[in-house]
Scaffold this motif. Structure first.
Motif, PDB file in Angstrom:
ATOM      1  N   GLN A  30      -7.444  -0.812  -1.419  1.00  0.00           N
ATOM      2  CA  GLN A  30      -8.015  -0.516  -2.359  1.00  0.00           C
ATOM      3  C   GLN A  30      -8.677   1.375  -0.816  1.00  0.00           C
ATOM      4  OE1 GLN A  30     -10.204  -1.986  -5.108  1.00  0.00           O
ATOM      5  NE2 GLN A  30     -10.453  -0.785  -6.636  1.00  0.00           N
ATOM      6  N   LEU A  31      -9.346   0.358  -0.604  1.00  0.00           N
ATOM      7  CA  LEU A  31      -9.992   0.881   0.250  1.00  0.00           C
ATOM      8  C   LEU A  31      -8.785   1.621   1.982  1.00  0.00           C
ATOM      9  CD1 LEU A  31     -12.576  -0.773   2.215  1.00  0.00           C
ATOM     10  CD2 LEU A  31     -12.754   1.578   1.244  1.00  0.00           C
ATOM     11  N   SER A  32      -7.886   1.334   1.847  1.00  0.00           N
ATOM     12  CA  SER A  32      -6.756   1.623   3.181  1.00  0.00           C
ATOM     13  C   SER A  32      -5.886   2.462   2.375  1.00  0.00           C
ATOM     14  CB  SER A  32      -5.361   0.266   3.172  1.00  0.00           C
ATOM     15  OG  SER A  32      -4.850   0.434   3.476  1.00  0.00           O
ATOM     16  N   LEU A  33      -5.681   2.083   0.862  1.00  0.00           N
ATOM     17  CA  LEU A  33      -4.783   3.044   0.153  1.00  0.00           C
ATOM     18  C   LEU A  33      -5.600   4.151  -0.121  1.00  0.00           C
ATOM     19  CD1 LEU A  33      -2.286   3.730  -1.368  1.00  0.00           C
ATOM     20  CD2 LEU A  33      -3.604   3.009  -4.000  1.00  0.00           C
ATOM     21  N   ALA A  34      -6.533   4.381   0.164  1.00  0.00           N
ATOM     22  CA  ALA A  34      -7.706   5.061  -0.308  1.00  0.00           C
ATOM     23  C   ALA A  34      -7.338   6.637   1.190  1.00  0.00           C
ATOM     24  CB  ALA A  34      -9.532   5.707  -0.195  1.00  0.00           C
ATOM     25  N   GLU A  35      -7.421   5.532   2.547  1.00  0.00           N
ATOM     26  CA  GLU A  35      -7.451   5.727   3.707  1.00  0.00           C
ATOM     27  C   GLU A  35      -6.276   6.869   4.204  1.00  0.00           C
ATOM     28  OE1 GLU A  35      -9.242   6.670   6.716  1.00  0.00           O
ATOM     29  OE2 GLU A  35     -10.791   6.170   4.589  1.00  0.00           O
ATOM     30  N   VAL A  36      -4.974   6.514   2.985  1.00  0.00           N
ATOM     31  CA  VAL A  36      -3.312   6.801   3.393  1.00  0.00           C
ATOM     32  C   VAL A  36      -3.976   8.285   3.058  1.00  0.00           C
ATOM     33  CG1 VAL A  36      -1.398   7.075   2.672  1.00  0.00           C
ATOM     34  CG2 VAL A  36      -2.453   5.202   3.255  1.00  0.00           C
ATOM     35  N   PHE A  37      -4.427   8.123   1.568  1.00  0.00           N
ATOM     36  CA  PHE A  37      -3.822  10.023   1.194  1.00  0.00           C
ATOM     37  C   PHE A  37      -5.095  10.921   1.490  1.00  0.00           C
ATOM     38  CE2 PHE A  37      -1.869   7.886  -2.150  1.00  0.00           C
ATOM     39  CZ  PHE A  37      -1.021   9.068  -1.977  1.00  0.00           C
ATOM     40  N   ILE A  38      -6.825  10.165   2.081  1.00  0.00           N
ATOM     41  CA  ILE A  38      -7.231  10.877   2.754  1.00  0.00           C
ATOM     42  C   ILE A  38      -6.920  11.760   4.740  1.00  0.00           C
ATOM     43  CG2 ILE A  38      -8.932   9.397   4.844  1.00  0.00           C
ATOM     44  CD1 ILE A  38     -10.226  12.715   2.059  1.00  0.00           C
ATOM     45  N   MET A  39      -6.293  10.573   5.216  1.00  0.00           N
ATOM     46  CA  MET A  39      -5.799  11.026   6.875  1.00  0.00           C
ATOM     47  C   MET A  39      -4.262  11.758   6.453  1.00  0.00           C
ATOM     48  SD  MET A  39      -7.932   9.235   8.281  1.00  0.00           S
ATOM     49  CE  MET A  39      -6.625  10.240   9.883  1.00  0.00           C
ATOM     50  N   LEU A  40      -3.256  11.655   5.282  1.00  0.00           N
ATOM     51  CA  LEU A  40      -2.189  12.064   5.079  1.00  0.00           C
ATOM     52  C   LEU A  40      -2.872  13.775   5.033  1.00  0.00           C
ATOM     53  CD1 LEU A  40      -0.350  10.776   3.101  1.00  0.00           C
ATOM     54  CD2 LEU A  40       0.567  10.784   5.142  1.00  0.00           C
ATOM     55  N   TYR A  41      -3.763  13.763   4.350  1.00  0.00           N
ATOM     56  CA  TYR A  41      -4.857  15.744   3.565  1.00  0.00           C
ATOM     57  C   TYR A  41      -5.250  16.265   5.491  1.00  0.00           C
ATOM     58  CZ  TYR A  41      -8.734  18.961   3.135  1.00  0.00           C
ATOM     59  OH  TYR A  41      -9.811  19.291   3.354  1.00  0.00           O
ATOM     60  N   LEU A  42      -6.146  15.178   6.018  1.00  0.00           N
ATOM     61  CA  LEU A  42      -5.962  15.599   8.052  1.00  0.00           C
ATOM     62  C   LEU A  42      -5.262  15.783   8.340  1.00  0.00           C
ATOM     63  CD1 LEU A  42      -9.298  13.254   7.564  1.00  0.00           C
ATOM     64  CD2 LEU A  42      -9.495  15.346   7.275  1.00  0.00           C
ATOM     65  N   PHE A  43      -3.972  14.781   8.476  1.00  0.00           N
ATOM     66  CA  PHE A  43      -3.189  15.484   9.362  1.00  0.00           C
ATOM     67  C   PHE A  43      -2.386  16.944   8.803  1.00  0.00           C
ATOM     68  CE2 PHE A  43      -2.508  10.508   9.857  1.00  0.00           C
ATOM     69  CZ  PHE A  43      -2.630  10.889  11.281  1.00  0.00           C
ATOM     70  N   LEU A  44      -1.820  17.100   7.668  1.00  0.00           N
ATOM     71  CA  LEU A  44      -1.423  18.368   7.582  1.00  0.00           C
ATOM     72  C   LEU A  44      -2.696  19.346   7.625  1.00  0.00           C
ATOM     73  CD1 LEU A  44       0.140  17.902   3.707  1.00  0.00           C
ATOM     74  CD2 LEU A  44       0.749  19.060   5.707  1.00  0.00           C
ATOM     75  N   ILE A  59       1.110  -1.038   0.147  1.00  0.00           N
ATOM     76  CA  ILE A  59      -0.026   0.048   0.269  1.00  0.00           C
ATOM     77  C   ILE A  59       0.794   1.695  -0.097  1.00  0.00           C
ATOM     78  CG2 ILE A  59      -1.643   1.485   1.337  1.00  0.00           C
ATOM     79  CD1 ILE A  59      -2.674  -1.464   2.552  1.00  0.00           C
ATOM     80  N   PHE A  60       1.760   1.272   1.123  1.00  0.00           N
ATOM     81  CA  PHE A  60       2.949   2.462   0.758  1.00  0.00           C
ATOM     82  C   PHE A  60       3.378   2.686  -0.390  1.00  0.00           C
ATOM     83  CE2 PHE A  60       1.158   3.148   5.034  1.00  0.00           C
ATOM     84  CZ  PHE A  60       1.108   4.439   5.095  1.00  0.00           C
ATOM     85  N   ALA A  61       3.868   1.417  -1.180  1.00  0.00           N
ATOM     86  CA  ALA A  61       4.487   2.027  -2.089  1.00  0.00           C
ATOM     87  C   ALA A  61       3.743   2.442  -3.364  1.00  0.00           C
ATOM     88  CB  ALA A  61       5.307   0.319  -2.156  1.00  0.00           C
ATOM     89  N   GLN A  62       2.863   2.064  -3.347  1.00  0.00           N
ATOM     90  CA  GLN A  62       1.394   2.533  -4.009  1.00  0.00           C
ATOM     91  C   GLN A  62       1.492   3.521  -3.861  1.00  0.00           C
ATOM     92  OE1 GLN A  62      -1.897   0.207  -4.231  1.00  0.00           O
ATOM     93  NE2 GLN A  62      -2.044   0.741  -6.167  1.00  0.00           N
ATOM     94  N   ALA A  63       1.231   4.210  -2.578  1.00  0.00           N
ATOM     95  CA  ALA A  63       0.970   6.030  -2.102  1.00  0.00           C
ATOM     96  C   ALA A  63       2.658   6.283  -2.487  1.00  0.00           C
ATOM     97  CB  ALA A  63       0.918   5.550  -0.952  1.00  0.00           C
ATOM     98  N   LYS A  64       3.237   6.274  -2.586  1.00  0.00           N
ATOM     99  CA  LYS A  64       4.710   6.534  -2.836  1.00  0.00           C
ATOM    100  C   LYS A  64       3.942   6.786  -4.783  1.00  0.00           C
ATOM    101  CE  LYS A  64       7.285   5.124   0.959  1.00  0.00           C
ATOM    102  NZ  LYS A  64       8.709   4.494   0.944  1.00  0.00           N
ATOM    103  N   THR A  65       3.822   5.920  -5.619  1.00  0.00           N
ATOM    104  CA  THR A  65       3.790   6.126  -7.288  1.00  0.00           C
ATOM    105  C   THR A  65       2.874   7.618  -7.519  1.00  0.00           C
ATOM    106  OG1 THR A  65       1.906   4.355  -7.169  1.00  0.00           O
ATOM    107  CG2 THR A  65       4.383   3.439  -7.478  1.00  0.00           C
ATOM    108  N   TYR A  66       1.666   7.161  -6.300  1.00  0.00           N
ATOM    109  CA  TYR A  66       0.532   8.920  -6.361  1.00  0.00           C
ATOM    110  C   TYR A  66       1.722   9.569  -6.728  1.00  0.00           C
ATOM    111  CZ  TYR A  66      -3.350   5.870  -7.787  1.00  0.00           C
ATOM    112  OH  TYR A  66      -4.219   4.859  -8.004  1.00  0.00           O
ATOM    113  N   ILE A  67       2.672   9.824  -5.256  1.00  0.00           N
ATOM    114  CA  ILE A  67       2.708  11.240  -5.027  1.00  0.00           C
ATOM    115  C   ILE A  67       4.373  11.498  -6.052  1.00  0.00           C
ATOM    116  CG2 ILE A  67       4.222  11.853  -3.501  1.00  0.00           C
ATOM    117  CD1 ILE A  67       2.977  10.367  -0.665  1.00  0.00           C
ATOM    118  N   ASN A  68       4.856   9.950  -6.727  1.00  0.00           N
ATOM    119  CA  ASN A  68       5.437  10.619  -7.458  1.00  0.00           C
ATOM    120  C   ASN A  68       5.378  11.604  -8.817  1.00  0.00           C
ATOM    121  OD1 ASN A  68       8.141  10.035  -8.140  1.00  0.00           O
ATOM    122  ND2 ASN A  68       7.382   8.804  -9.734  1.00  0.00           N
ATOM    123  N   ARG A  69       3.832  11.561  -8.643  1.00  0.00           N
ATOM    124  CA  ARG A  69       3.250  12.165 -10.585  1.00  0.00           C
ATOM    125  C   ARG A  69       3.093  13.513  -9.524  1.00  0.00           C
ATOM    126  NH1 ARG A  69      -1.978   7.389 -10.652  1.00  0.00           N
ATOM    127  NH2 ARG A  69       0.107   6.024 -11.262  1.00  0.00           N
TER     128      ARG A  69
END
Length: 305
Positions: free
Chosen positions: A73-87, A14-24
């Motif tokens: 897929q749900l966990s990956l989405a949660e990674v980004f929604i929580m990063l958003y909220l933490f920021l 999940i975190f490897a995939q998350a980094k592919t999104y951030i790389n864009r």
């Protein structure tokens, strides 16, 4: 902690995939994004361990009947929604001098989360009603914090800032077609979030007092000391309440009551049990220290007779 250890391979994916999104992301924000996600990656020893943010889909998988791929897929989405909220939370709490970059990055995190949720849920899905509700609860939590002493009247309110975490199980319920367990699971998630906040508040009470943040332990002590507001508390009175007057024991017992609720997700229940045990064991440790001090003082008294 098998509820974490067994899912390490999943989190790596999940975190490897998350980094592919951030790389864009735009080059000016990409490196900041990488640093931020690593600070919350539970696989890093020094990171902040927000297990429930990313593991809730897995902990509820058996109850909701979703596939492992849907969990990812749900966990990956949660990674980004929580990063958003933490920021967002960081910006609200610290008001950094360079505010443009964190706000811009949080917008990218939010858009990534939305795109991931859209892949799972069509526009007519009831999930989007849950999304709106969780967003409204979060907004209430961050704006009302400090204006009401709600821990004793409605403990659920201390979880409002974490409301978007619940999107993971809400999404799982809809994907698995298990609407009949939604209320029980919601209650169980809320109880786990209350216990998590109580543990955080115990360890952070001094920082929260200094910064004027709402804190459930300080709310409890304010009540036990029959004070009208947090402003009447001092660090000395809080320490006396915890270590001398024994008020922390009642705080831990309050958390213990949460664990008697029905469960449909054993790993979530075990996670909540761990949190409550942290408080109960700390209360026991404080009590043992008091007993040892009393015994030492009594022995000293006898020695001088």
């Amino acid at each position: 902690m098998y509820w974490f250890e067994k899912y390490k391979p999943e989190l790596e994916l999940i975190f490897a995939q998350a980094k592919t999104y951030i790389n864009r992301y735009p080059p000016s924000l990409k490196e900041h994004g990488f640093r931020y996600i690593e600070a919350y990656n539970p696989l890093n020893e020094t990171s902040t361990k927000n297990y429930i943010c990313y593991l809730l889909p897995y902990w509820t998988q058996e109850a909701t009947g979703i596939t492992t791929e849907q969990c990812r897929q749900l966990s990956l989405a949660e990674v980004f929604i929580m990063l958003y909220l933490f920021l967002q939370d960081d910006v609200m709490d610290t008001r950094p001098a360079q505010i443009k970059e964190p706000l811009a990055l949080s917008s990218l995190f939010y858009n990534t989360a939305l795109s991931l949720y859209r892949q799972l849920f069509p526009s007519e899905s009831p999930f989007w009603n849950a999304f709106d509700q969780c967003t409204a609860e979060w907004a209430e939590g961050v704006t009302q914090e400090g204006y009401a002493n709600y821990f004793l009247t409605n403990p659920f309110h201390i979880t409002l800032k974490a409301a978007p975490i619940k999107l993971a199980f809400e999404g799982a319920v809809y994907l698995g077609g298990r609407i009949h367990i939604q209320d029980v699971l919601s209650h169980e998630v809320n109880n786990a979030l209350i216990a998590l906040q109580m543990v955080d508040d115990y360890y952070d009470w001094e920082e929260d007092m200094a910064e004027g943040n709402y804190n459930s332990l300080l709310a409890w002590i304010t009540y036990k000391l029959d004070l009208s507001s947090f402003e009447e508390l001092t660090a000395a009175t809080v320490r006396q309440s915890i270590f001398t007057l024994g008020h922390f024991d009642g705080f831990a017992q309050f958390a213990l009551l949460l664990h008697h609720a029905p469960t449909v997700a054993s790993e979530l229940h075990d996670f909540q049990h761990l949190l409550i045990q942290v408080l109960v064991e700390e209360a026991n440790r404080i009590q043992r220290q008091k007993e040892l001090l009393f015994e030492g003082g009594f022995t000293h008294f006898l020695s001088i007779l």
